[in-house]
Write a protein that holds these residues in place. Structure first.
Motif, PDB file in Angstrom:
ATOM      1  N   ALA A 180      11.132  -7.331  -4.321  1.00  0.00           N
ATOM      2  CA  ALA A 180      11.719  -6.280  -5.148  1.00  0.00           C
ATOM      3  C   ALA A 180      12.278  -5.138  -4.301  1.00  0.00           C
ATOM      4  N   GLY A 181      11.976  -5.157  -2.998  1.00  0.00           N
ATOM      5  CA  GLY A 181      12.560  -4.176  -2.097  1.00  0.00           C
ATOM      6  C   GLY A 181      11.921  -2.797  -2.141  1.00  0.00           C
ATOM      7  N   LEU A 182      10.628  -2.732  -2.510  1.00  0.00           N
ATOM      8  CA  LEU A 182       9.934  -1.438  -2.483  1.00  0.00           C
ATOM      9  C   LEU A 182       9.643  -1.023  -1.043  1.00  0.00           C
ATOM     10  N   PRO A 183       9.455   0.276  -0.795  1.00  0.00           N
ATOM     11  CA  PRO A 183       9.103   0.710   0.561  1.00  0.00           C
ATOM     12  C   PRO A 183       7.709   0.211   0.969  1.00  0.00           C
ATOM     13  N   ALA A 184       7.540  -0.048   2.265  1.00  0.00           N
ATOM     14  CA  ALA A 184       6.319  -0.692   2.775  1.00  0.00           C
ATOM     15  C   ALA A 184       5.032   0.051   2.399  1.00  0.00           C
ATOM     16  N   PRO A 185       4.926   1.361   2.579  1.00  0.00           N
ATOM     17  CA  PRO A 185       3.657   2.029   2.256  1.00  0.00           C
ATOM     18  C   PRO A 185       3.263   1.838   0.794  1.00  0.00           C
ATOM     19  N   VAL A 186       4.238   1.874  -0.097  1.00  0.00           N
ATOM     20  CA  VAL A 186       3.942   1.671  -1.518  1.00  0.00           C
ATOM     21  C   VAL A 186       3.423   0.260  -1.739  1.00  0.00           C
ATOM     22  N   ILE A 187       4.102  -0.698  -1.117  1.00  0.00           N
ATOM     23  CA  ILE A 187       3.676  -2.102  -1.259  1.00  0.00           C
ATOM     24  C   ILE A 187       2.231  -2.274  -0.807  1.00  0.00           C
ATOM     25  N   LEU A 188       1.927  -1.717   0.363  1.00  0.00           N
ATOM     26  CA  LEU A 188       0.581  -1.901   0.915  1.00  0.00           C
ATOM     27  C   LEU A 188      -0.462  -1.235   0.021  1.00  0.00           C
ATOM     28  N   LEU A 189      -0.138  -0.066  -0.468  1.00  0.00           N
ATOM     29  CA  LEU A 189      -1.074   0.648  -1.337  1.00  0.00           C
ATOM     30  C   LEU A 189      -1.348  -0.162  -2.600  1.00  0.00           C
ATOM     31  N   LEU A 190      -0.270  -0.683  -3.204  1.00  0.00           N
ATOM     32  CA  LEU A 190      -0.437  -1.476  -4.424  1.00  0.00           C
ATOM     33  C   LEU A 190      -1.191  -2.768  -4.129  1.00  0.00           C
ATOM     34  N   ALA A 191      -0.871  -3.404  -3.003  1.00  0.00           N
ATOM     35  CA  ALA A 191      -1.550  -4.660  -2.629  1.00  0.00           C
ATOM     36  C   ALA A 191      -3.037  -4.409  -2.460  1.00  0.00           C
ATOM     37  N   GLY A 192      -3.350  -3.323  -1.738  1.00  0.00           N
ATOM     38  CA  GLY A 192      -4.753  -2.990  -1.511  1.00  0.00           C
ATOM     39  C   GLY A 192      -5.465  -2.718  -2.825  1.00  0.00           C
ATOM     40  N   SER A 193      -4.842  -1.912  -3.693  1.00  0.00           N
ATOM     41  CA  SER A 193      -5.492  -1.579  -4.968  1.00  0.00           C
ATOM     42  C   SER A 193      -5.682  -2.824  -5.812  1.00  0.00           C
ATOM     43  N   GLY A 194      -4.660  -3.660  -5.857  1.00  0.00           N
ATOM     44  CA  GLY A 194      -4.760  -4.893  -6.634  1.00  0.00           C
ATOM     45  C   GLY A 194      -5.913  -5.744  -6.157  1.00  0.00           C
ATOM     46  N   ALA A 195      -5.999  -5.899  -4.843  1.00  0.00           N
ATOM     47  CA  ALA A 195      -7.071  -6.729  -4.275  1.00  0.00           C
ATOM     48  C   ALA A 195      -8.432  -6.123  -4.594  1.00  0.00           C
ATOM     49  N   VAL A 196      -8.539  -4.796  -4.479  1.00  0.00           N
ATOM     50  CA  VAL A 196      -9.814  -4.133  -4.745  1.00  0.00           C
ATOM     51  C   VAL A 196     -10.242  -4.375  -6.191  1.00  0.00           C
TER      52      VAL A 196
END
Lengths: 258, 352, 307
Positions: free
Chosen positions: C60-76
């Motif tokens: 989707a082309g989101l900026p990397a920090p946002v992606i990582l934050l969302l990935a981390g939260s999702g996993a948590v």
């Protein structure tokens, strides 16, 4: 007194748990052929002393001599081999085995069949196995449990479990039988039966060491008693004398003793 | 009891005859593949009975049991194949494999058995993987195990001039390699059952069960718990070692991939599902868990036919079912399909 | 010398991830006396969930920090829920059962997680899309990427936060009380069930973050990755003294360094006979050595069997 009369001496036993001193230089000596009672308020260190005597805890200091030989106090199975058998305050039977099998396990230490003998069912192994079964049945009968031979230990009523522990301990051919609160939780009838059993065991030449809260039982049965309080021995002697001891009466909050 | 004795004897004779006729009947009814599956089932009976000594009798959770199977298999394969150019007779190799496996068992058990049981589980888990890593990598600098390619052209069992790998005719029946091995494996499985039963009903077996039930009480009754646990470990490993040697000769080819963690788990499932500590239950567990996954194989083509594609790989489905079975069994029927001892206890009770 | 510094730095980064996973083992063990075999696989689920989110959002082309934050939260969120349900369904009913039962259940859960993951994501290695270009810099003569530095710092932050939480918060005190004696803690008004559930949630959440870190560190994910990771993290927990939270941190870092050094030098030490393909063995050797020499671990204390 001549040393031959002494079966077990514990001298200056010290046991610490972290910062807590459970036993602070306790000494007792048990004579051959007597019932020796160990009493004291809760948390006085009675069970700890038992655990040291039977090799479950290693003492931090002090020595144990059983039948003239020093006991390596850190290995329970060696203690059993020396001839000290015990029961547990919070019954520890082999719950998934039958009553008979529990007692048969007690014969382990006095028998020898190895893997080969067992697998090949050699003559010696078969004879020994029959002897184990027979002795175990005798002991069940001796303790009044003959009818329970095939029941799983965990399904037995409470009083039977207590007596099964005694039968299992007797199977190791002990010279000293150490009983940790054998009458705990028993009603008057069961206690009376237990008392008869203990007298019979004594009559058969086995020395008894007894922790008991039932004062009537312990005072009526013991030849001598030792009183522990806060990890120290505060009195030792014949029951009648100990009962009058001022320190003992204080420890038991005056008068609760009889 | 006495009235049923003749019937019992008849039953035993019928069972024996059925077992002898089994490979031929199975071949006629289900085809040759299922004779092979039956052979494998017999091997798994040996393995499961070995693990049962450790887990079922002594209550020690061994999660790397397949390593002993691997040790036995490689022991046989290395000394009876062109790999090292040696072709020792199996009568030497099977006991040797058993002994080497037992030594591994003791080496592994000695440092861990005095600790709490859970540590043993982890260490055996690690050990199982280490053995596989070693087998995979011991092809350099000197080629011992031939690495991931495994060892091929392993000698079949041979008794005098009679090779089990060849087809023989006898009394009008044709004995192919699968049939020949069936009878050898059957003999070994029956022997394993007898050994297990005799151990169980002996002073040794009682000591193991006592340790499982309450280790401290067992020690207080004079049982040298450390030695008895080591003995259980070594005995279990011995079964694994022998089965491994038989497996190597049967397959003619082995590679490290046959000895995965998954295989350890599978043998554990056989023991747990069948009934820890009960020989009959464990045999049942071994048979069920060899046969059911084979039956699951048909699920792949079925999916293909019904849905046009394969959603679940049958071997994955098998693992999912294993995992689920372990959890459900522990929650709802922890003593297994065929529980140990209680039956015996009730019998004795009725008799006394 | 440069190789040495490099291996130390690598070891510390990897070790900080081990330490995070080890925390999950040690907290559960401290309170329940149970080795939660499934914990490594919970971390694996965290890794694969975050990978899936990253793949989705990178497209989707989101900026990397946002992606990582969302990935981390999702996993948590996924892992915490998973940890909570596993405790409730598989472990709680067996709390008073014989010791072998929960162990076997834990293995069953571990297999279920692995093959459920294989079902969802397949059995092939899944690679991380290129979403960040980490900067390279040199520290004490060792190469380090900004990503590695960030992993290490975040891991340290989480560990410090956890230690502080257990020391000072109400829940932390309840956890320590339950660890000492669950029955007494219960009598004193601690709801031990919710404390145990909370411990699983906390351990799984931290495991999820560790899972994301592994994915970032190696650039790969795999349904079976939880096995070795779990074994190593458990070793770290034992090395530090199982049940001891500080010990898990120390053990993790130490194991990372030992492994890294051993893998770096084994070729030289053995004249090329043994290669780094043996690196997975070191964790196991460490485990056995610790169990033989000092079973209570570096920071643990000996506990006797209660009679």
């Amino acid at each position: 007194m001549p040393p031959a009369d002494i079966l077990l001496t514990a001298t200056g036993i010290i046991k610490n748990f972290g910062g807590l001193t459970a036993l602070n230089g306790v000494s007792i000596s048990v004579r051959r052929g007597e019932i020796f009672g160990l009493i004291g308020p809760n948390g006085a260190g009675k069970t700890t002393l038992f655990n040291v005597l039977t090799g479950i805890y290693a003492a931090d200091a002090g020595e144990l001599v059983f039948d003239g030989r020093p006991v390596d106090g850190s290995k329970p199975h060696l203690v059993a081999q020396h001839g000290i058998a015990r029961t547990f305050q919070n019954i520890r039977l082999f719950g998934g085995m039958t009553a008979l099998e529990n007692v048969m396990v007690g014969r382990h230490v006095r028998t020898h069949t190895g893997v080969l003998g067992a697998v090949l069912r050699t003559r010696g192994a078969a004879i020994e196995e029959r002897a184990i079964t027979q002795r175990a049945r005798e002991l069940l009968d001796y303790c009044g449990l003959a009818a329970r031979a095939g029941s799983l230990a965990r399904d037995l009523p409470y009083g039977d479990q207590r007596r099964l522990e005694i039968a299992r301990a007797l199977a190791t051919d002990p010279r000293l039988l150490a009983l940790d609160e054998p009458a705990a939780g028993m009603n008057a009838t069961e206690t009376a039966t237990l008392r008869k059993l203990l007298e019979r065991i004594l009559g058969d030449g086995i020395t008894l060491l007894l922790i008991e809260h039932d004062m009537k039982l312990v005072m009526g049965l013991s030849h001598r008693v030792a009183v522990l309080d806060y990890g120290e021995k505060i009195a030792e002697g014949e029951p009648a004398a100990v009962q009058r001891d001022a320190k003992v009466i204080t420890a038991y909050l005056g008068g609760a003793l009889v | 009891m006495s009235a049923s004795a003749p019937w019992r004897r008849v039953a035993w004779v019928v069972i024996a005859l059925l077992l002898l006729a089994a490979p031929f009947l199975i071949e006629i009814l289900f085809g040759r593949t299922w004779v092979r599956i039956t052979d494998v089932a017999l091997l798994f009976i040996m393995l499961a009975l070995g693990l049962n000594i450790v887990v079922g009798f002594a209550g020690l959770l061994d999660l790397g049991y397949i390593a002993f199977f691997a040790v036995g298999a490689y022991c046989y394969a290395l000394l009876a194949s062109p790999q090292l150019g040696m072709h020792w007779p199996f009568l030497v190799l099977l006991p040797l494999g058993a002994m080497v496996a037992a030594v591994f068992g003791i080496l592994l058990g000695a440092p861990t058995l005095r600790l709490r049981g859970d540590y043993l589980a982890i260490v055996t888990l690690g050990f199982g993987e280490i053995i596989r890593v070693l087998l995979n990598n011991l092809n350099r600098p000197v080629n011992i195990t031939n690495g991931p390619q495994g060892i091929t052209l392993i000698d079949p069992l041979q008794i005098g001039g009679f090779s089990l790998a060849q087809t023989h005719s006898f009394a009008g029946l044709t004995f192919t390699a699968l049939h020949n091995y069936y009878f050898v494996f059957l003999a070994c499985a029956v022997l394993s059952i007898i050994i297990s039963r005799r151990l169980e009903d002996s002073r040794i077996g009682r000591a193991w069960v006592a340790i499982r039930e309450d280790e401290l009480a067992a020690a207080s009754m004079g049982i040298n718990t450390r030695n008895m646990k080591l003995l259980a470990f070594a005995m279990g490993a011995t079964f694994g070692g022998v089965a491994g040697g038989l497996f190597a000769s049967f397959q003619g080819f082995i590679s490290p991939e046959s000895f995965h963690l998954i295989d350890s788990i599978m043998v554990l499932c056989m023991v747990v599902l069948g009934g820890m500590g009960n020989v009959a239950g464990v045999v049942l567990g071994a048979v069920l868990l060899t046969v059911l996954p084979e039956a699951l194989r048909y699920i792949g083509p079925l999916q293909q036919r019904w849905f046009g594609e394969v959603f679940i790989d049958p071997s994955d489905l098998r693992m999912l079912l294993f995992g689920l079975a372990l959890v459900l069994m522990m929650l709802f029927r922890p003593s297994g399909i065929w529980p140990a001892r209680r039956r015996k206890a009730e019998e004795n009770h009725a008799a006394g | 010398m440069e190789i040495f510094a490099q291996q130390i730095v690598n070891g510390l980064v990897l070790g900080s991830i081990y330490a995070l996973v080890a925390l999950g083992y040690t907290m559960v063990y401290g309170i329940l006396g149970l080795i939660n075999f499934a914990h490594g696989d919970i971390t694996m689920i965290g890794a694969l969930v975050s990978l899936a989110i990253i793949q989705l959002l990178a497209a989707a082309g989101l900026p990397a920090p946002v992606i990582l934050l969302l990935a981390g939260s999702g996993a948590v969120v996924v892992c915490a829920t998973l940890g909570l349900s596993i405790e409730r369904v598989a472990y709680r009913p067996l709390r008073r059962a014989p010791r072998l039962a929960p162990l076997i259940t834990a293995i069953g859960v571990s297999i279920l997680l692995q093959y459920s993951a294989a079902l969802v994501w397949g059995k092939q290695y899944i690679s991380l899309p290129q979403i960040i270009e980490p900067a390279q810099f040199t520290i004490f003569g060792a190469q380090l990427t900004s990503l590695q530095a960030a992993i290490f710092l975040l891991a340290c932050l989480i560990m410090a936060g956890l230690l502080w939480f257990i020391k000072t918060s109400r829940m932390g005190r309840a956890m320590r009380a339950t660890e000492q004696n669950p029955d007494v803690a219960g009598l004193m008004g601690v709801n031990t069930n919710s404390v145990i559930a909370f411990t699983f949630v906390l351990g799984s959440a931290i495991g999820a973050v560790a899972g994301l870190m592994v994915v970032l560190y190696y650039g790969l994910g795999h349904y079976f990755m939880g096995f070795m990771l779990g074994l190593k993290a458990f070793t770290a927990a034992v090395l530090g003294g199982i049940g001891n939270v500080g010990g898990a941190v120390l053990g993790g870092l130490l194991l990372g360094v030992i492994e890294s050094l051993a893998a770096g030098y084994i070729g030289d030490l053995t004249g090329g006979v043994l290669g780094s393909n043996y690196r997975d063995i070191f964790a196991f050797l460490v485990l056995v050595l610790v169990l033989v020499l000092r079973p209570s671990g570096l920071l643990g204390h000996r506990g006797g069997d209660r009679v």
